[in-house]
Scaffold this motif. Structure first.
Motif, PDB file in Angstrom:
ATOM      1  N   UNK A   1       0.846  -1.191   0.000  1.00 11.58           N
ATOM      2  CA  UNK A   1       0.000   0.000   0.000  1.00 11.58           C
ATOM      3  C   UNK A   1       0.885   1.246   0.000  1.00 11.58           C
ATOM      4  N   UNK A   2       0.545   2.175  -0.866  1.00  5.30           N
ATOM      5  CA  UNK A   2       1.334   3.402  -0.987  1.00  5.30           C
ATOM      6  C   UNK A   2       0.514   4.596  -0.549  1.00  5.30           C
ATOM      7  N   UNK A   3       1.152   5.497   0.128  1.00  5.52           N
ATOM      8  CA  UNK A   3       0.503   6.752   0.487  1.00  5.52           C
ATOM      9  C   UNK A   3       1.431   7.888   0.095  1.00  5.52           C
ATOM     10  N   UNK A   4       0.843   9.052  -0.106  1.00  4.10           N
ATOM     11  CA  UNK A   4       1.637  10.170  -0.555  1.00  4.10           C
ATOM     12  C   UNK A   4       1.165  10.642  -1.922  1.00  4.10           C
ATOM     13  N   UNK A   5       1.915  11.530  -2.464  1.00  2.00           N
ATOM     14  CA  UNK A   5       1.481  12.169  -3.687  1.00  2.00           C
ATOM     15  C   UNK A   5       1.866  11.403  -4.942  1.00  2.00           C
ATOM     16  N   UNK A   6       1.010  11.465  -5.945  1.00  2.00           N
ATOM     17  CA  UNK A   6       1.350  11.053  -7.307  1.00  2.00           C
ATOM     18  C   UNK A   6       1.794   9.603  -7.427  1.00  2.00           C
ATOM     19  N   UNK A   7       1.069   8.706  -6.798  1.00  2.00           N
ATOM     20  CA  UNK A   7       1.408   7.288  -6.881  1.00  2.00           C
ATOM     21  C   UNK A   7       1.530   6.838  -8.331  1.00  2.00           C
ATOM     22  N   UNK A   8       0.624   7.297  -9.177  1.00  2.52           N
ATOM     23  CA  UNK A   8       0.611   6.807 -10.554  1.00  2.52           C
ATOM     24  C   UNK A   8       1.822   7.257 -11.361  1.00  2.52           C
ATOM     25  N   UNK A   9       2.612   8.164 -10.816  1.00  2.00           N
ATOM     26  CA  UNK A   9       3.823   8.618 -11.515  1.00  2.00           C
ATOM     27  C   UNK A   9       5.041   7.751 -11.211  1.00  2.00           C
ATOM     28  N   UNK A  10       4.921   6.858 -10.246  1.00  2.00           N
ATOM     29  CA  UNK A  10       6.071   6.093  -9.779  1.00  2.00           C
ATOM     30  C   UNK A  10       6.188   4.748 -10.485  1.00  2.00           C
ATOM     31  N   UNK A  11       7.426   4.365 -10.744  1.00  2.00           N
ATOM     32  CA  UNK A  11       7.760   2.977 -11.065  1.00  2.00           C
ATOM     33  C   UNK A  11       7.824   2.224  -9.737  1.00  2.00           C
ATOM     34  N   UNK A  12       7.296   1.017  -9.720  1.00  3.79           N
ATOM     35  CA  UNK A  12       7.297   0.205  -8.510  1.00  3.79           C
ATOM     36  C   UNK A  12       8.070  -1.077  -8.732  1.00  3.79           C
ATOM     37  N   UNK A  13       8.717  -1.518  -7.670  1.00  2.76           N
ATOM     38  CA  UNK A  13       9.493  -2.741  -7.777  1.00  2.76           C
ATOM     39  C   UNK A  13       9.380  -3.580  -6.525  1.00  2.76           C
ATOM     40  N   UNK A  14       9.693  -4.850  -6.681  1.00  3.99           N
ATOM     41  CA  UNK A  14       9.823  -5.773  -5.557  1.00  3.99           C
ATOM     42  C   UNK A  14      11.259  -6.296  -5.536  1.00  3.99           C
ATOM     43  N   UNK A  15      11.805  -6.324  -4.344  1.00  3.69           N
ATOM     44  CA  UNK A  15      13.132  -6.882  -4.110  1.00  3.69           C
ATOM     45  C   UNK A  15      13.020  -7.875  -2.968  1.00  3.69           C
ATOM     46  N   UNK A  16      14.040  -8.711  -2.794  1.00  4.76           N
ATOM     47  CA  UNK A  16      14.025  -9.649  -1.680  1.00  4.76           C
ATOM     48  C   UNK A  16      15.426  -9.843  -1.147  1.00  4.76           C
ATOM     49  N   UNK A  17      15.485 -10.183   0.144  1.00  4.17           N
ATOM     50  CA  UNK A  17      16.766 -10.417   0.789  1.00  4.17           C
ATOM     51  C   UNK A  17      16.689 -11.684   1.626  1.00  4.17           C
TER      52      UNK A  17
END
Length: 123
Positions: free
Chosen positions: A23-39
């Motif tokens: 879940x994302x909060x803040x401004x302009x979510x649709x402008x962001x590239x999103x990624x998943x990483x793992x450790x």
């Protein structure tokens, strides 16, 4: 800046499935590239998948290609990682991350991170 919160981790059997949410909060979510990483324990954080703001560009690490699916819902400010055919080596803490611009598999390109959610795959 966007804030990110992962959920959906837990214990799964090898061959099973889990779906992670972020879940994302803040401004302009649709402008962001999103990624998943793992450790994984004792290892560096690795790229898993990324999706562009328009969903036009999606990339996966070779280790998860064909098994994991990244998706996003810009109306709900959510990004998901559907994980199928889980393997023992998928055990890790999974992180959601965001960046501006174009998709990238590089950890250092992302400037917003969630706190992570643990995924444990058992035999």
């Amino acid at each position: 800046q966007v804030q990110l919160l992962e959920s959906g981790g837990g214990l799964a059997q090898a061959g099973g499935s889990l779906t992670l949410s972020c879940a994302a909060s803040g401004r302009s979510f649709r402008d962001y590239v999103l990624g998943w990483f793992r450790q994984a324990p004792g290892k560096d954080r690795d790229f898993v998948a990324t999706i562009s703001n328009s969903r036009a560009f999606i990339n996966y690490a070779d280790t998860v290609k064909g098994r994991f699916t990244i998706s996003r819902d810009n109306a709900k400010n959510m990004v998901y990682l559907q994980m199928d055919s889980l393997k023992l080596e998928d055990t890790a803490v999974y992180y959601c991350a965001a960046k501006g611009g174009i998709t990238s598999s590089l950890e250092e390109a992302y400037d917003a991170w969630g706190q992570g959610t643990q995924v444990t795959v058992s035999s």
